[in-house]
Each structure stands twice: as structure tokens, then as C-alpha cells.
Design an enzyme around this catalytic site. Structure first.
Site, PDB file in Angstrom:
ATOM      1  N   ALA A 137       0.854  -1.197   0.000  1.00  0.00           N
ATOM      2  CA  ALA A 137       0.000   0.000   0.000  1.00  0.00           C
ATOM      3  C   ALA A 137       0.883   1.237   0.000  1.00  0.00           C
ATOM      4  O   ALA A 137       1.114   1.844   1.042  1.00  0.00           O
ATOM      5  CB  ALA A 137      -0.927   0.005   1.220  1.00  0.00           C
ATOM      6  N   GLY A 138       1.381   1.574  -1.192  1.00  0.00           N
ATOM      7  CA  GLY A 138       2.150   2.797  -1.339  1.00  0.00           C
ATOM      8  C   GLY A 138       1.257   3.886  -1.874  1.00  0.00           C
ATOM      9  O   GLY A 138       0.631   4.645  -1.135  1.00  0.00           O
ATOM     10  N   HIS A 345      28.481  18.445 -18.312  1.00  0.00           N
ATOM     11  CA  HIS A 345      29.746  18.233 -17.596  1.00  0.00           C
ATOM     12  C   HIS A 345      30.560  17.093 -18.214  1.00  0.00           C
ATOM     13  O   HIS A 345      31.713  16.868 -17.817  1.00  0.00           O
ATOM     14  CB  HIS A 345      29.482  17.925 -16.115  1.00  0.00           C
ATOM     15  N   GLU A 370       5.978  10.916  -1.194  1.00  0.00           N
ATOM     16  CA  GLU A 370       4.829  11.811  -0.964  1.00  0.00           C
ATOM     17  C   GLU A 370       3.925  11.903  -2.190  1.00  0.00           C
ATOM     18  O   GLU A 370       3.341  12.937  -2.497  1.00  0.00           O
ATOM     19  CB  GLU A 370       5.286  13.203  -0.512  1.00  0.00           C
TER      20      GLU A 370
END
Length: 397
Positions: A137-138, A345, A370
Site C-alpha cells: 500500500a504505497g 559536464h 509523498e
């Protein structure tokens, strides 16, 4: 040095500029000396202590419980996170979790709970955590299985697991969301404060990630918790979690923005000094195109983030759509900016220990925690459809 012209936008007051200067001084002079990337637990503890002494965590709780204001100022939280993240992703993490971990208490706690839990957080003498996600359950909170069963009139017993919990293993207390069964799905969840030394609570596993932070899987086995440590009413857990995220999702975007600003500055330094084919990289049209895209992403994200924060500070009851937009755009834009920084870079961009390589690792998780990007899209779309339906119905009356 980042471009600070955004502080002249109408979203901010003079105290926000002063606060940002205070945080920048702290970040520039103290943060690096507190961080040892081989000891992230100790680093976070040291950072929290230093934040408390510097008065920074006061902005993550409310007065009169040690906080700076009677209400959380989301613009202040965003500025603090952006400024810390520009210097150090771990410093941002250590600050952010103090706010998120006590957000439910700040917003919904009783006076007794606030008096007990908030002052130590503001002082930097206690560490907090927010325990919502589970192995199954994320993003789907309705699938939560961790449950609290009554144990006499004054206690409940928690059984189940939580995972990917920030500050897991170092927190003194956890706000734990669990199923209490008042109704099906998300309407049957509640929130409890669980002390780290509660019998039946255990840190089942520490979790390592590409940007090391204190993370853990937690286990509750007949963990006995007083009913007095429930936050809000039975069945209000989902409402409490979402209201907390309404505040803190915008700050996730702000943290990503800080990483993006640092990537842009590192890139400007690179392309104005690195010479190729008889000219600096900055003189090449292709490089200028990349720089334009980076600057556009940074400013677009900043506008969206501080709009959401300003709306909440103006008294909007819910800003789910705006906070989701801020979180989504802030994190996705930062990922693009940092990816371009690595590209410009060259080999140095993927060299372990370089700043842009560190930023590349740091930014990735922000698109997940979140509420992952795809979840934010669902929230935005559903609210947009609901608003359209409301306008259509109003026009038909």
C-alpha cells in the site's frame, strides 16, 4: 550563487527574505561540517540538533508550542527546503522530516498532544517520522493492512508493517496510519503517535538507496498504544494524511527546485570556463539552447511552487490540485535540469563525488515519495474534472 530575483515576486514578504538569508548562512557555514555520508544516522541527528539551536525548526511547528507562528507558513517551509537543498540534499531531508513527522499533530492534535510532542521537535531534541506507506500500500492508501484493534477501553494493539519510512530507525516517535475499520477503504483509517520504545514495535529492516538517507521497514506486533495518542477522531486518518500532504507536497517541489538551482549554477560555472574547439562552451548555440531550457524549467517550477504555497498561506482550506502541480512540475523539471547538467559536464558529470553526480542521485526519489508523479497526475485530472463539472452545473442553474 543562485539567482535571487524571485524574492521580489509578490508571493513574498520581507520576513521571507530575511529568513532565506538566515538559512543560507547556516547552510554555507555549518551544514557541511555536520555531514558524514558514511554515517547518515549520525549526520541527521547532528543536523536536527543544529537546526534546533539555530531556530530553524520553529518554522515547522506552531506557536505557542515552540513554533515561529500560530499557523504554518508554507512559503517559509519552501524557502528553507529550497535553500538547504541547494547546499545539501541530506540537510534538506533532516529538516523536512521534522515538519512532515509532526504535521498531523500540528494540524489535528489536541492541546495536550501539541504540548507534549511539538516543543522537543522545535528545540531539535527529538526526531519525528511519518509512517503511511506499506509493502502492498504505497500509492494505493485504501489497500492499507496495518490494523489497530481495541484492547480494553484505553488502548489499541497495532499489527502490521510500514516501509520506506523516512527517519525509520532514528526517530523518537512515529505518526502511524492504520486501519481501524469505521468504514471500508480510506474512510476506515486512523492515526496514532507511537513511541520508538513501545513494546511490540521493531525496526525490521534498514533500507539503502542511491542517495543514502535514514529509511526503514517497521513492524508492529501487538504493539500496545494508548487511545489518548490517537490524532483526531476515529476514521479521520486519511483526511489527516491528505491535509498534511497538502502542506508538505509543495515543499518537496521546493527541495527539487533547490537541487535544480544548484545544477544550473554548477553548469554555468562549467560552460563559461570550459573551452572546446577554440571557444568556451557558453558560446556554442547548442549549449545556449540547453541553458535556456534549464532556466525555463527553474523559473516555471518556482512560479508553480510559490503559487501553491502562497494560496495555502492566504487561507485556502485545500490546495490538493495546486500542491500536486507544484510537486509534479518541481520534481520533473529538476530532473531535466540535473540530467542536462550531467550531460554538459561530460565525463566529470558521472564521476563519483562530483556535485552534479550527487544531485543526479538526490533528485530521483523526489519524483516518488509523498505521491509519485503518476499519482499527482490523477489528483490534478480528477480535481480539474470536478471543477469543470461544478462550473457546468452552476452555469445551467
Amino acid at each position: 550563487m543562485p539567482d535571487l530575483s524571485f524574492l521580489a515576486w509578490p508571493f513574498f514578504a520581507s520576513e521571507h527574505t530575511d529568513l532565506r538569508q538566515q538559512v543560507e548562512r547556516f547552510a554555507a557555514t555549518e551544514a557541511d561540517g555536520l555531514i558524514d555520508h558514511h554515517d547518515v544516522d549520525g549526520s541527521c541527528r547532528r543536523l536536527v540538533t543544529a537546526f534546533g539551536k539555530a531556530g530553524l525548526i520553529r518554522h515547522a511547528v506552531t506557536a505557542p508550542f515552540g513554533g515561529a507562528r500560530e499557523r504554518l507558513d508554507v512559503r517559509a517551509l519552501c524557502l528553507i527546503r529550497e535553500t538547504l537543498a541547494y547546499q545539501s540534499g541530506l540537510a534538506d531531508f533532516a529538516f523536512a522530516m521534522q515538519g512532515l513527522g509532526t504535521g498531523p499533530i500540528t494540524l489535528f492534535g489536541t492541546t495536550e498532544q501539541k504540548q507534549r510532542y511539538l516543543p522537543p521537535i522545535a528545540a531539535g531534541t527529538a526526531i519525528a517520522a511519518f509512517a503511511l506507506s506499506e509493502p502492498e500500500a504505497g500509492s494505493d492508501v485504501a489497500a492499507m493492512a496495518c490494523a489497530a484493534e481495541p484492547d480494553g477501553p484505553d488502548h489499541v494493539r497495532l499489527n502490521g508493517e510500514k516501509t520506506w519510512i523516512s527517519n525509520g530507525g532514528i526517530a523518537d516517535r512515529y505518526v502511524v496510519f492504520c486501519r481501524t475499520g469505521e468504514a471500508p477503504g480510506v474512510k476506515g483509517l486512523s492515526a496514532f503517535v507511537v513511541e520508538a520504545d513501545a513494546p511490540g514495535f521493531a525496526v525490521a529492516e534498514r533500507l539503502d538507496t542511491i542517495a543514502p538517507h535514514p529509511l526503514a521497514r517497521l513492524r508492529f506486533t501487538d504493539c500496545r498504544v494508548p487511545v489518548s495518542q490517537r490524532i483526531g477522531a476515529p476514521g479521520e486518518g486519511f483526511k489527516i494524511a491528505m491535509a498534511t500532504l497538502d502542506v508538505f507536497r509543495s515543499t518537496v517541489g521546493a527541495a527539487a527546485l533547490g537541487l535544480a538551482r544548484r545544477a544550473l549554477d554548477e553548469t554555468l560555472g562549467r560552460v563559461t570556463t570550459r573551452r572546446l574547439f577554440g571557444a568556451t562552451m557558453a558560446e556554442m548555440p547548442a549549449v545556449q539552447g540547453h541553458l535556456a531550457d534549464m532556466a525555463l524549467d527553474v523559473d516555471s517550477a518556482a512560479l508553480m511552487i510559490y503559487r501553491a504555497a502562497w494560496m495555502k498561506d492566504q487561507g485556502a482550506a485545500r490546495i490538493s490540485r495546486e500542491a500536486s502541480m507544484a510537486k509534479l512540475l518541481g520534481t520533473e523539471a529538476a530532473s531535466r535540469v540535473i540530467d542536462t547538467a550531467v550531460q554538459l559536464h561530460g565525463g566529470d558529470g558521472v564521476r563519483k563525488g562530483s556535485k552534479v553526480e550527487e544531485l543526479y542521485r538526490e533528485v530521483r526519489a523526489l519524483r516518488i515519495y509523498e505521491g509519485a508523479t503518476d499519482v499527482q497526475k490523477l489528483i490534478i485530472a480528477r480535481q480539474t474534472l470536478a471543477d469543470h463539472g461544478a462550473r457546468t452545473a452552476a452555469a445551467a442553474r
